[in-house]
Design a protein around this motif. Structure first.
Motif, PDB file in Angstrom:
ATOM      1  N   ALA A 130       8.375   6.306  -1.448  1.00 43.54           N
ATOM      2  CA  ALA A 130       7.884   7.417  -0.614  1.00 43.54           C
ATOM      3  C   ALA A 130       7.000   8.400  -1.380  1.00 43.54           C
ATOM      4  O   ALA A 130       7.042   9.605  -1.143  1.00 43.54           O
ATOM      5  CB  ALA A 130       9.041   8.155   0.033  1.00 43.54           C
ATOM      6  N   LEU A 131       6.177   7.882  -2.292  1.00 48.10           N
ATOM      7  CA  LEU A 131       5.190   8.741  -2.943  1.00 48.10           C
ATOM      8  C   LEU A 131       4.122   9.135  -1.922  1.00 48.10           C
ATOM      9  O   LEU A 131       3.678   8.308  -1.137  1.00 48.10           O
ATOM     10  CB  LEU A 131       4.555   7.987  -4.119  1.00 48.10           C
ATOM     11  CG  LEU A 131       3.403   8.691  -4.842  1.00 48.10           C
ATOM     12  CD1 LEU A 131       3.887   9.971  -5.529  1.00 48.10           C
ATOM     13  CD2 LEU A 131       2.757   7.754  -5.864  1.00 48.10           C
ATOM     14  N   PHE A 132       3.729  10.392  -1.914  1.00 45.53           N
ATOM     15  CA  PHE A 132       2.663  10.848  -1.020  1.00 45.53           C
ATOM     16  C   PHE A 132       1.402  10.011  -1.261  1.00 45.53           C
ATOM     17  O   PHE A 132       1.051   9.771  -2.417  1.00 45.53           O
ATOM     18  CB  PHE A 132       2.366  12.327  -1.286  1.00 45.53           C
ATOM     19  CG  PHE A 132       1.266  12.893  -0.438  1.00 45.53           C
ATOM     20  CD1 PHE A 132       1.544  13.394   0.821  1.00 45.53           C
ATOM     21  CD2 PHE A 132      -0.042  12.920  -0.896  1.00 45.53           C
ATOM     22  CE1 PHE A 132       0.526  13.924   1.606  1.00 45.53           C
ATOM     23  CE2 PHE A 132      -1.064  13.445  -0.117  1.00 45.53           C
ATOM     24  CZ  PHE A 132      -0.776  13.949   1.133  1.00 45.53           C
ATOM     25  N   PRO A 133       0.720   9.531  -0.236  1.00 39.30           N
ATOM     26  CA  PRO A 133       0.859   9.796   1.200  1.00 39.30           C
ATOM     27  C   PRO A 133       1.681   8.738   1.953  1.00 39.30           C
ATOM     28  O   PRO A 133       1.500   8.583   3.165  1.00 39.30           O
ATOM     29  CB  PRO A 133      -0.588   9.778   1.678  1.00 39.30           C
ATOM     30  CG  PRO A 133      -1.222   8.713   0.832  1.00 39.30           C
ATOM     31  CD  PRO A 133      -0.537   8.784  -0.515  1.00 39.30           C
ATOM     32  N   PHE A 134       2.557   8.026   1.245  1.00 39.79           N
ATOM     33  CA  PHE A 134       3.353   6.965   1.887  1.00 39.79           C
ATOM     34  C   PHE A 134       4.747   7.478   2.261  1.00 39.79           C
ATOM     35  O   PHE A 134       5.707   6.723   2.262  1.00 39.79           O
ATOM     36  CB  PHE A 134       3.480   5.765   0.943  1.00 39.79           C
ATOM     37  CG  PHE A 134       2.185   5.326   0.321  1.00 39.79           C
ATOM     38  CD1 PHE A 134       1.177   4.778   1.098  1.00 39.79           C
ATOM     39  CD2 PHE A 134       1.961   5.480  -1.041  1.00 39.79           C
ATOM     40  CE1 PHE A 134      -0.015   4.370   0.531  1.00 39.79           C
ATOM     41  CE2 PHE A 134       0.768   5.079  -1.617  1.00 39.79           C
ATOM     42  CZ  PHE A 134      -0.234   4.523  -0.828  1.00 39.79           C
ATOM     43  N   HIS A 135       4.828   8.751   2.593  1.00 44.47           N
ATOM     44  CA  HIS A 135       6.114   9.425   2.767  1.00 44.47           C
ATOM     45  C   HIS A 135       6.546   9.556   4.225  1.00 44.47           C
ATOM     46  O   HIS A 135       7.633  10.057   4.490  1.00 44.47           O
ATOM     47  CB  HIS A 135       6.000  10.840   2.194  1.00 44.47           C
ATOM     48  CG  HIS A 135       5.046  11.703   2.976  1.00 44.47           C
ATOM     49  ND1 HIS A 135       3.680  11.565   2.864  1.00 44.47           N
ATOM     50  CD2 HIS A 135       5.254  12.675   3.905  1.00 44.47           C
ATOM     51  CE1 HIS A 135       3.093  12.424   3.672  1.00 44.47           C
ATOM     52  NE2 HIS A 135       4.019  13.108   4.329  1.00 44.47           N
ATOM     53  N   THR A 136       5.719   9.131   5.154  1.00 38.52           N
ATOM     54  CA  THR A 136       5.934   9.479   6.558  1.00 38.52           C
ATOM     55  C   THR A 136       7.230   8.925   7.132  1.00 38.52           C
ATOM     56  O   THR A 136       7.703   9.394   8.168  1.00 38.52           O
ATOM     57  CB  THR A 136       4.764   8.995   7.413  1.00 38.52           C
ATOM     58  OG1 THR A 136       4.580   7.573   7.219  1.00 38.52           O
ATOM     59  CG2 THR A 136       3.474   9.701   7.003  1.00 38.52           C
ATOM     60  N   MET A 137       7.816   7.926   6.478  1.00 39.48           N
ATOM     61  CA  MET A 137       9.051   7.333   6.988  1.00 39.48           C
ATOM     62  C   MET A 137      10.275   8.209   6.735  1.00 39.48           C
ATOM     63  O   MET A 137      11.306   8.048   7.396  1.00 39.48           O
ATOM     64  CB  MET A 137       9.275   5.968   6.340  1.00 39.48           C
ATOM     65  CG  MET A 137       9.425   6.023   4.829  1.00 39.48           C
ATOM     66  SD  MET A 137       9.598   4.394   4.098  1.00 39.48           S
ATOM     67  CE  MET A 137       9.642   4.783   2.353  1.00 39.48           C
ATOM     68  N   LEU A 138      10.180   9.133   5.774  1.00 35.79           N
ATOM     69  CA  LEU A 138      11.377   9.854   5.350  1.00 35.79           C
ATOM     70  C   LEU A 138      11.901  10.888   6.351  1.00 35.79           C
ATOM     71  O   LEU A 138      13.093  10.884   6.664  1.00 35.79           O
ATOM     72  CB  LEU A 138      11.137  10.539   3.995  1.00 35.79           C
ATOM     73  CG  LEU A 138      10.980   9.656   2.770  1.00 35.79           C
ATOM     74  CD1 LEU A 138      11.086  10.513   1.499  1.00 35.79           C
ATOM     75  CD2 LEU A 138      12.012   8.550   2.724  1.00 35.79           C
ATOM     76  N   PRO A 139      11.074  11.814   6.852  1.00 37.97           N
ATOM     77  CA  PRO A 139      11.648  12.898   7.671  1.00 37.97           C
ATOM     78  C   PRO A 139      12.430  12.414   8.881  1.00 37.97           C
ATOM     79  O   PRO A 139      13.565  12.856   9.116  1.00 37.97           O
ATOM     80  CB  PRO A 139      10.400  13.697   8.090  1.00 37.97           C
ATOM     81  CG  PRO A 139       9.397  13.415   7.030  1.00 37.97           C
ATOM     82  CD  PRO A 139       9.633  11.997   6.634  1.00 37.97           C
ATOM     83  N   GLY A 140      11.849  11.501   9.653  1.00 39.70           N
ATOM     84  CA  GLY A 140      12.542  11.001  10.830  1.00 39.70           C
ATOM     85  C   GLY A 140      13.801  10.229  10.483  1.00 39.70           C
ATOM     86  O   GLY A 140      14.826  10.349  11.165  1.00 39.70           O
ATOM     87  N   ALA A 141      13.734   9.433   9.411  1.00 39.64           N
ATOM     88  CA  ALA A 141      14.890   8.626   9.012  1.00 39.64           C
ATOM     89  C   ALA A 141      16.039   9.513   8.530  1.00 39.64           C
ATOM     90  O   ALA A 141      17.187   9.344   8.942  1.00 39.64           O
ATOM     91  CB  ALA A 141      14.491   7.647   7.916  1.00 39.64           C
ATOM     92  N   TYR A 142      15.752  10.477   7.671  1.00 43.76           N
ATOM     93  CA  TYR A 142      16.806  11.323   7.120  1.00 43.76           C
ATOM     94  C   TYR A 142      17.379  12.269   8.169  1.00 43.76           C
ATOM     95  O   TYR A 142      18.564  12.616   8.128  1.00 43.76           O
ATOM     96  CB  TYR A 142      16.276  12.138   5.936  1.00 43.76           C
ATOM     97  CG  TYR A 142      15.978  11.309   4.710  1.00 43.76           C
ATOM     98  CD1 TYR A 142      16.259   9.942   4.672  1.00 43.76           C
ATOM     99  CD2 TYR A 142      15.395  11.876   3.583  1.00 43.76           C
ATOM    100  CE1 TYR A 142      15.975   9.184   3.566  1.00 43.76           C
ATOM    101  CE2 TYR A 142      15.110  11.122   2.458  1.00 43.76           C
ATOM    102  CZ  TYR A 142      15.400   9.768   2.454  1.00 43.76           C
ATOM    103  OH  TYR A 142      15.117   9.023   1.344  1.00 43.76           O
ATOM    104  N   GLN A 143      16.539  12.706   9.108  1.00 45.71           N
ATOM    105  CA  GLN A 143      17.026  13.577  10.160  1.00 45.71           C
ATOM    106  C   GLN A 143      17.995  12.843  11.089  1.00 45.71           C
ATOM    107  O   GLN A 143      18.995  13.402  11.536  1.00 45.71           O
ATOM    108  CB  GLN A 143      15.853  14.122  10.977  1.00 45.71           C
ATOM    109  CG  GLN A 143      16.273  15.093  12.076  1.00 45.71           C
ATOM    110  CD  GLN A 143      15.102  15.534  12.925  1.00 45.71           C
ATOM    111  OE1 GLN A 143      13.997  14.999  12.814  1.00 45.71           O
ATOM    112  NE2 GLN A 143      15.318  16.526  13.770  1.00 45.71           N
TER     113      GLN A 143
END
Length: 501
Positions: free
Chosen positions: A234-247
């Motif tokens: 999840a290094l920027f800009p490949f991070h988009t998966m994290l917020p929705g998954a962790y929430q």
């Protein structure tokens, strides 16, 4: 000699125990038994990893363990030295504390008949991370990367809500993109070198580069592999998966995925730099310069996104993006002290972010499952253990002295001085990122400690699980211990990096 042989079996038995737990867990009756099996395995591996760390540190050497007795080029080996043992110990202890302190979340958020399957995935992830720490061949690396990916998706999906399904799908799609690029890189690398074991691959790569052969293929190979690992971590800009998954995930899952799983991919990348490509070759190919730039971008943009976020779980997810940027910045400095800082920050982030997610989960639950930071007022008064844990974690992430986060940032700043071409950029971005960290963490801390006036019912103390209290107190002790008595750990990391060469 028998004692040495027993020590050398620890890496294999650590992985075997974790995977065995995944196989026997389906046979138990309920989640409570599965949980106890997992705790026993994590505790046993922690003890074995501690013994291995003491042995390798005292001996000042590393060793390889051949599995199946298949020689090169298709061998299957494990390698252990001080650095691998330290990472295995950290992963084991954080896994143990996260599962122990987060079991209440599993009981509440996962359907009873599926709880034992949750711990199947947890054991599988544990075994996969240990395999990435100890592996000495690239095929085993890829196999366990895929195993961890699928098990991680199961952990995110454990709640079974629509939000969890969406988060899992997003996580899976992005993760498989990373897996695909890694597989392409490994395939090309094998076709060029004809080997799968790290030492033989390294020898062949150095020879070919010295001859001026396969220059472009090596650029493509390193690009595929390290871009793939950057996506997985999840290094920027490949991070988009994290917020929705962790929430959407159970807080226990978020703690493990953020604190440990992302770091296992990064540590594999560090091993590949030293044990496969060599620092000279990887520097020549300019890959570290690219990672350095992306790391700087991640430090700033992750913090900017976190600062704009009003929901605490998503804020912590974006914070992880920023902290991943710190690690890649250290790696990208192309010097040993930068790598030492990056490895130490792996430890710092593991013991801090896991604690933050567990505390956040309890505070959200205590506030009626309202995730907005605005509704967190008085949360620390309702649950002082979660409040103190979150406060310590936040101060550590900001970089306040006496906490482990300060030490890693201090070493990043020190490392930048020895990287003249990158010193200005590193110091400026480091300063900006620390200010931004304070701008979103400190308001959250103030919010949870702000009492609610004229609403006495909402500030009543909630019941605190003994297991949660123990885990958070242990996390706090670890954070402060690493922040004060950090020197022995730095020495172990330095020794381990030297032995990786």
């Amino acid at each position: 000699m028998a004692h040495v042989n027993w020590i050398q079996n620890i890496p294999f038995f650590s992985i075997f125990l974790a995977m065995l737990g995944g196989m026997i867990t389906p046979l138990v009756k309920n989640g409570n038994i599965a949980y106890k099996i997992h705790i026993l395995i994590a505790f046993t591996v922690s003890v074995m990893s501690g013994i291995l760390l003491l042995h390798t540190r005292n001996m000042g050497e590393s060793f390889t363990f051949m599995m199946g007795h298949f020689p090169a080029p298709w061998g299957n080996e494990l390698r252990a030295g001080p650095l691998e043992a330290l990472m295995a110990l950290t992963f084991s202890v954080v896994m143990l504390l996260s599962a122990f302190g987060g079991f209440d979340f599993v009981l509440h958020d996962v359907v009873a008949e599926k709880q034992k399957f949750y711990f199947i995935m947890l054991n599988t992830i544990f075994g996969g991370m240990l395999a990435l720490v100890y592996t000495n061949d690239i095929f085993t690396s890829y196999v366990f990367i895929e195993i961890i990916t699928l098990a991680s998706c199961a952990l995110i999906m454990a709640k079974g809500t629509a939000q969890a399904m969406v988060g899992t799908t997003h996580y899976l799609v992005i993760s498989m993109l990373g897996s695909g690029t890694i597989l392409l890189g490994i395939s090309i690398l094998y076709s060029v070198t004809g080997h799968l074991l790290f030492p033989q691959m390294k020898e062949q790569i150095i020879t070919l580069v010295a001859q001026g052969a396969y220059n472009f293929p090596f650029v493509v190979v390193t690009g595929f592999i390290f871009i793939g690992l950057a996506i997985k971590s999840a290094l920027f800009p490949f991070h988009t998966m994290l917020p929705g998954a962790y929430q959407a995930a159970v807080p226990t899952s978020s703690a493990i995925l953020s604190g440990l799983v992302l770091k296992s991919y990064i540590f594999l990348g560090i091993k590949l730099i030293y044990s496969v490509f060599s620092v000279d070759v990887i520097t020549h190919l300019k890959i570290l310069d690219i990672l350095f730039i992306f790391g700087l971008c991640g430090m700033v943009m992750g913090s900017v996104y976190a600062m704009r976020e009003t929901r605490m779980k998503r804020m912590l997810a974006y914070s992880s993006v920023a902290q991943i940027g710190y690690i890649y910045m250290g790696i990208g400095m192309s010097i040993r002290i930068g790598m030492v800082a990056a490895c130490f920050h792996i430890l710092a982030h593991a013991v801090t972010k896991s604690m933050l997610f567990l505390c956040c989960g309890h505070m959200v639950e205590d506030c009626g499952n309202k995730e907005q930071i605005y509704y967190m007022k008085g949360a620390a008064h309702r649950n002082p253990v979660a409040g103190f844990g979150f406060t310590v974690g936040a101060l550590s992430m900001v970089g306040i002295p006496l906490f482990v986060g300060f030490i890693s940032k201090l070493y990043f700043a020190t490392a930048s001085i020895f990287a003249p071409g990158k010193m200005a950029a590193a110091l400026i971005v480091l300063g900006i990122s620390m200010v931004l960290n304070a701008m979103y963490f400190l308001p959250s801390v103030i919010a949870i400690w702000t009492p609610i006036k004229n609403e006495g019912e909402k500030t009543k103390r909630v019941s605190i699980s003994p297991s949660f209290a123990f885990s958070i107190i242990f996390f706090i002790v670890l954070n402060i211990t690493l922040g004060i008595f950090y020197h022995p750990f730095i020495k172990i990391i330095e020794m381990g990096i030297v032995l990786l060469h």
